[in-house]
Scaffold this motif. Structure first.
Motif, short mmCIF file in Angstrom:
data_model
loop_
_atom_site.label_atom_id
_atom_site.label_comp_id
_atom_site.label_asym_id
_atom_site.label_seq_id
_atom_site.Cartn_x
_atom_site.Cartn_y
_atom_site.Cartn_z
N SER A 163 0.86 -1.19 0.00
CA SER A 163 0.00 0.00 0.00
C SER A 163 0.88 1.23 0.00
O SER A 163 1.97 1.23 0.58
CB SER A 163 -0.88 0.03 1.26
N LYS A 164 0.41 2.28 -0.67
CA LYS A 164 1.09 3.57 -0.60
C LYS A 164 0.22 4.49 0.23
O LYS A 164 -0.96 4.66 -0.04
CB LYS A 164 1.28 4.17 -1.99
N ILE A 165 0.83 5.08 1.24
CA ILE A 165 0.16 6.05 2.09
C ILE A 165 0.97 7.33 1.92
O ILE A 165 2.04 7.47 2.52
CB ILE A 165 0.10 5.57 3.55
N GLY A 166 0.47 8.22 1.07
CA GLY A 166 1.29 9.36 0.69
C GLY A 166 2.50 8.87 -0.07
O GLY A 166 2.38 8.12 -1.03
N ARG A 167 3.67 9.23 0.40
CA ARG A 167 4.91 8.75 -0.22
C ARG A 167 5.41 7.45 0.41
O ARG A 167 6.38 6.87 -0.06
CB ARG A 167 6.02 9.79 -0.03
N ASN A 168 4.78 7.03 1.47
CA ASN A 168 5.25 5.88 2.23
C ASN A 168 4.68 4.57 1.71
O ASN A 168 3.49 4.47 1.45
CB ASN A 168 4.87 6.04 3.71
#
Length: 71
Positions: A39-44
């Motif tokens: 999963s991408k959470i923002g850039r993370n």
């Protein structure tokens, strides 16, 4: 001891520390496919514990001939 809030998403460093999947390999697998779901959470980028364990479970074999039949 179980805590009420257990960590469900891991960083790539945590995935390496717990499961031994190398960070360069994880990064390449995100680009080319064939790795664990992420999963991408923002850039993370985060990996769920369930996704890592499902990926590892899917790769289990009883013998090298089992592995050859899957390919």
């Amino acid at each position: 001891m179980n805590t009420p809030l257990q960590k469900k998403f891991l960083t790539e460093k945590e995935v390496f520390a717990i499961y031994g999947l190398g960070i360069p390999w994880l990064r390449k697998a995100r680009l080319t496919g064939g790795g664990p779901v992420f999963s991408k959470i923002g850039r993370n980028v985060r990996y769920s514990v369930e996704a890592i364990e499902a990926f590892l479970k899917a790769g289990e074999s009883r013998s090298t001939s089992d592995y050859a039949r899957r390919g």
